[in-house]
Write an enzyme that holds these catalytic residues in place. Sequence first.
Site, PDB file in Angstrom:
ATOM      1  N   SER A 142       3.036  -6.129   7.783  1.00 25.70           N
ATOM      2  CA  SER A 142       1.862  -6.014   7.858  1.00 25.70           C
ATOM      3  C   SER A 142       1.241  -7.374   8.480  1.00 25.70           C
ATOM      4  O   SER A 142       1.505  -8.372   8.524  1.00 25.70           O
ATOM      5  CB  SER A 142       1.437  -6.247   6.130  1.00 25.70           C
ATOM      6  OG  SER A 142      -0.021  -6.548   5.853  1.00 25.70           O
ATOM      7  N   TYR A 155       1.446  -9.288  -1.773  1.00 29.00           N
ATOM      8  CA  TYR A 155       1.400  -8.618  -2.014  1.00 29.00           C
ATOM      9  C   TYR A 155       2.176  -9.408   0.157  1.00 29.00           C
ATOM     10  O   TYR A 155       3.188  -9.521   0.533  1.00 29.00           O
ATOM     11  CB  TYR A 155       0.988  -8.118  -1.060  1.00 29.00           C
ATOM     12  CG  TYR A 155       0.446  -6.719  -0.113  1.00 29.00           C
ATOM     13  CD1 TYR A 155       1.235  -5.362   0.042  1.00 29.00           C
ATOM     14  CD2 TYR A 155      -0.249  -7.278   1.615  1.00 29.00           C
ATOM     15  CE1 TYR A 155       1.047  -4.576   0.921  1.00 29.00           C
ATOM     16  CE2 TYR A 155       0.185  -6.541   2.317  1.00 29.00           C
ATOM     17  CZ  TYR A 155       0.652  -4.741   1.953  1.00 29.00           C
ATOM     18  OH  TYR A 155       0.953  -4.083   3.060  1.00 29.00           O
TER      19      TYR A 155
END
Length: 257
Positions: A142, A155
């Site tokens: 990501s 995350y």
Amino acid sequence: MRFQDKVVVVTGAAGGIGLAAVRRFASEGARILAVDLEGSSLDAAAAEAHSFGTEVFTHAADCSLADDVSGYVDRCVREFGRCDVLFNNAGIEGLIMNLTEYPEEDFDRVISVNLRGVWLGMKYAAPAMFASGGGSIVNTASTAGLIGARGLSAYVASKHGVVGLTKSAALELVPQGVRVNAVCPSPIETRMMRSLEEGFGGDQAEMIRKDLASRNPMGRYGEPEEVAALVAFLASDDASYINGGIYTVDGGSTGGR
Ligand SMILES: NC(=O)c1ccc[n+]([C@@H]2O[C@H](COP(=O)([O-])OP(=O)(O)OC[C@H]3O[C@@H](n4cnc5c(N)ncnc54)[C@H](O)[C@@H]3O)[C@@H](O)[C@H]2O)c1
């Protein structure tokens, strides 16, 4: 038809990016094992693959569990006789909360799915690829694997970990013919962004969405198909000299302000 005669495993195949990848791989001739959690709807993935006339099996597995991961690799080899590509894509966003408040079990779950799950996928799929002379693994990191984000420490840590794992795996696995690369998307039009918009904005979620889109150099979110196109390229022989690469697909959002 870059994946004619190839067998591809997609994890998180019931989600936005996973489903787009199934469609893309199927459109290029791949036979597919579509993997997601028990109870998630893999019917759409199966229908996509069938619509391109390709063979597809769906398989329920929790990517954070070793037995489930070795199970999906075994299933792939049992059904198709080989495993050429792994799109190691399943992931969760976790909570939106400052790290001082973040509950330990939620932190552990994010690391377990996003980081341990990607490691397990490579650990079990790579030997199956060695057996047929090589293959390609694409991990979903990501832009949160490249820069920090307030409220998303677990995350962000997990996705930075995926970037590191990708680089190390690329060095270790390529002598036996397995290339490993990672994609760094954001923001992409899927359930995950809806969840983040709601988490940050509550009943102002639409405002958060507009703000995030307007701050992107391209003035919009990406589509899952735009991620799938990069994934298919990296997984294919077109990327035969590409290994250990970390590729953004983010409209330029990590390029600076
Ligand atoms: N949407 C974005 O903007 C964005 C940005 C960067 C990275 N990503 C990453 O892309 C990947 C796909 O996300 P998405 O946007 O398609 O979201 P999504 O929620 O639509 O899809 C994620 C899928 O993963 C599955 N999954 C979750 N935990 C699992 C587990 N333990 N075992 C098996 N499957 C599991 C879910 O059931 C779901 O189908 C994730 O790794 C995510 O972190 C998404």
